[in-house]
Design an enzyme around this catalytic site. Structure first.
Site, short mmCIF file in Angstrom:
data_model
loop_
_atom_site.label_atom_id
_atom_site.label_comp_id
_atom_site.label_asym_id
_atom_site.label_seq_id
_atom_site.Cartn_x
_atom_site.Cartn_y
_atom_site.Cartn_z
N HIS A 85 42.41 35.78 44.14
CA HIS A 85 42.41 36.69 43.15
C HIS A 85 40.17 35.86 42.71
O HIS A 85 40.28 34.84 42.85
CB HIS A 85 42.81 36.32 41.98
N ASP A 123 50.53 40.18 42.70
CA ASP A 123 51.16 41.45 43.71
C ASP A 123 52.40 40.70 44.08
O ASP A 123 52.52 41.44 45.13
CB ASP A 123 50.08 42.76 44.34
N1 CMC Z 1 43.58 35.02 52.75
C1 CMC Z 1 42.99 34.66 53.62
N2 CMC Z 1 41.81 33.59 52.74
C2 CMC Z 1 41.42 34.11 51.54
C3 CMC Z 1 41.85 35.19 50.57
C4 CMC Z 1 43.77 35.80 51.51
N3 CMC Z 1 44.20 36.29 50.44
N4 CMC Z 1 41.39 35.40 49.59
C5 CMC Z 1 40.22 35.10 49.98
N5 CMC Z 1 40.10 33.80 50.93
C6 CMC Z 1 39.55 33.23 51.54
C7 CMC Z 1 37.94 33.76 51.42
O1 CMC Z 1 38.01 34.96 53.30
C8 CMC Z 1 37.30 33.52 51.29
O2 CMC Z 1 36.46 32.33 52.48
P1 CMC Z 1 35.38 31.95 52.59
O3 CMC Z 1 35.07 30.97 52.13
O4 CMC Z 1 35.48 30.95 54.09
O5 CMC Z 1 34.52 32.91 53.35
C9 CMC Z 1 37.52 32.62 49.86
O6 CMC Z 1 38.85 32.59 50.30
C10 CMC Z 1 37.21 33.29 49.10
O7 CMC Z 1 36.95 34.41 49.12
P2 CMC Z 1 36.51 35.95 48.30
O8 CMC Z 1 36.91 37.19 49.00
O9 CMC Z 1 34.85 36.32 48.40
O10 CMC Z 1 36.95 36.58 47.26
P3 CMC Z 1 36.99 37.35 46.93
O11 CMC Z 1 37.02 37.26 44.50
O12 CMC Z 1 35.20 38.16 46.27
O13 CMC Z 1 37.81 38.41 46.31
C11 CMC Z 1 40.87 38.98 46.30
C12 CMC Z 1 39.50 38.10 45.56
C13 CMC Z 1 41.68 39.28 45.59
C14 CMC Z 1 39.50 40.68 47.20
C15 CMC Z 1 40.91 38.30 48.06
O14 CMC Z 1 41.37 37.27 47.29
C16 CMC Z 1 41.99 39.15 48.48
O15 CMC Z 1 41.16 39.83 49.39
N6 CMC Z 1 43.23 39.06 48.57
C17 CMC Z 1 44.25 39.57 48.79
C18 CMC Z 1 44.53 40.63 48.57
C19 CMC Z 1 45.31 41.02 47.44
O16 CMC Z 1 46.03 40.41 47.12
N7 CMC Z 1 44.25 41.37 46.13
C20 CMC Z 1 45.56 41.26 45.27
C21 CMC Z 1 44.30 40.88 44.05
S1 CMC Z 1 45.52 40.60 41.73
C22 CMC Z 1 45.64 42.26 41.57
C23 CMC Z 1 45.21 43.56 41.78
O17 CMC Z 1 42.93 42.95 41.45
O18 CMC Z 1 45.20 44.29 41.65
#
Ligand code: CMC
Length: 434
Positions: A309, A366
């Protein structure tokens, strides 16, 4: 602290600017960066808005490090335990919990808006037989703008914002249920206002014209709880979209439709559907390790859906509640859900893994919600519309707050331009390679 400022100095020119620091009730103080543009001609660059406060809001507060979520000051755990979805909607919109009379008037006033104009039904007929319900929902909610629109309306000063809220909240279950009915070739069901909000939604979704319909009270309560947990969540992507759309003083239904479009993606609300696809693919607790390893592999784009998140760097408090309810519901309905076992094993392995620990990746809202929807026999492609239904209360509360904000301005981000320098047009015959 009153009068606190931050001084930013451009070392190249030696010029400094003093920016006020604003303090809220809770949370990180924010720098009012407008003097930067005015006095130094510089903008703040913040892709993904990870460090940008775009508005003042008194609706929802979340502390991602502590895993705290408050609506109008009330902890989500207390609302989940004691409240109902329509009461939470009242709270989000009015700012206070209702007394008994206000609550009954509120429920009644929402019920007075559960119908849609009969012509709305014809919009559904234009969709492909296999259209995703989110595409239908976005379209029909946008179409409602044409039913509640005066071309010169001043949405900030001349409209009844509470009436708009009642219309949105009242009609969403009707509109969402018709997406499901259309996809399945079932006749649309008119709302039955003798039922509660959630029961009415289930009735419009699942009843047959030939049979009486009595939903399981456990299922009604579980769905009500899920709606509470999805009702609002501060300035996430879809809420910010609703605010940005609203900032051009646009029709509120058009703004909500824009929010639905943003919610649909798998990085946001679409994750609830993606989680169930993922758990199905994993299939058994024995396969979990393989998928966790894939999620860690930098050469693989695979991510664990329902994990991570932008703001929570701790267990999402909503996920904690849902996890518990998931357990209770499956036991109470005597359902055997192998998928829940896979989810528990996935959480267990991921939370002990250095990759997830270092990045503070925890299950989000989720992760378990799809398992509950599934147990309630809600089809998978309806999971995200359920999220949209519940979140539309938060969207409309935030839209009202925006409309009534003294500092109202159209949203207009700036950019760092990295394109070509100025150049002159060349006629096609003179271009190289001609
Ligand atoms: N699985 C594996 N690695 C992950 C995941 C994941 N679900 N989420 C983040 N990471 C890693 C990412 O690869 C990065 O690693 P590094 O620093 O080595 O490059 C690090 O964690 C930070 O990730 P980010 O993409 O910079 O984080 P963000 O804040 O931009 O993205 C997110 C947040 C929710 C989009 C992301 O965690 C994600 O894609 N999660 C899976 C989809 C999901 O469950 N979404 C629902 C969010 S909560 C409810 C809502 O908003 O509706």
């Amino acid at each position: 602290m009153a009068g606190r400022t931050v001084v930013i100095t451009d070392k190249a020119t030696g010029k400094s600017v003093e920016c006020p620091v604003l303090e809220g009730t809770y949370g990180a103080p924010v720098i009012d960066s407008r003097p930067l543009a005015r006095e130094l001609g510089m903008f703040v660059h913040d892709i993904g808005f990870g460090a940008t406060s775009a508005c003042r809001s008194a609706i929802t507060y979340l502390d991602g490090d502590q895993g705290i979520l408050l609506h109008r000051g009330y902890p989500i755990e207390q609302l989940a335990e004691n409240s109902s979805f329509t009461e939470v909607a009242y709270l989000l919109i009015h700012g206070e919990l209702p007394n008994a009379r206000q609550m009954s008037e509120w429920d009644h006033s929402i019920k007075m808006h559960t119908m849609t104009h009969e012509h709305v039904n014809t919009f559904y007929q234009g969709y492909r037989y296999d259209a995703h319900p989110m595409s239908m929902l976005q379209g029909v909610v946008g179409a409602l703008a044409s039913f509640y629109h005066e071309p010169q309306t001043d949405y900030r000063h001349d409209t009844d914002h509470l009436l708009t809220a009642r219309r949105v909240i009242g009609k969403m279950p009707n509109l969402a249920s018709k997406c499901y009915r259309y996809s399945n070739g079932l006749p649309f069901v008119y709302p039955d206002n003798s039922r509660s909000y959630v029961e009415n939604f289930m009735y419009m979704m699942f009843s047959w014209p030939t049979e009486p319909y009595h939903p399981n009270p456990t299922a009604v309560r579980a769905l009500d709880l899920l709606f509470i947990l999805h009702a609002d969540h501060e300035q996430n992507a879809s809420t910010s979209t609703v605010r940005l759309a609203g900032s051009s003083e646009n029709n509120p239904f058009a703004c909500i439709s824009a929010g639905i479009a943003t919610l649909w993606g798998k990085a946001h609300g679409g994750a609830n559907e993606a989680v169930v696809h993922m758990l199905e693919e994993i299939g058994s607790p024995a396969n979990v390790r393989k998928y966790v390893d894939r999620a860690k592999d930098k050469n693989d784009n695979y991510r664990l859906m329902g994990f991570g998140h932008r703001v929570y760097k701790n267990y999402d408090p909503r996920a904690k509640i849902i996890r518990k309810v998931c357990h209770e519901l499956l036991t109470e309905l005597s359902l055997d859900q192998p998928m829940f076992e896979v989810a528990l094993e996935l959480e267990n392995i991921a939370l002990k893994d250095d990759y997830f620990i270092e990045r503070k990746l925890y299950p989000n809202v989720d992760f378990y919600s799809g398992i509950i929807y599934r147990a309630l026999k809600i089809p998978m492609n309806m999971f995200t519309p359920m999220f949209a239904l519940a979140r539309s209360t938060g969207w409309i509360a935030q839209w009202i707050e925006l409309m009534e904000d003294e500092d109202f301005r159209i949203g207009r981000p700036r950019q760092l331009y990295v394109g070509s320098e100025r150049r002159d047009y060349v006629p096609v015959a003179e271009r190289s390679g001609a």
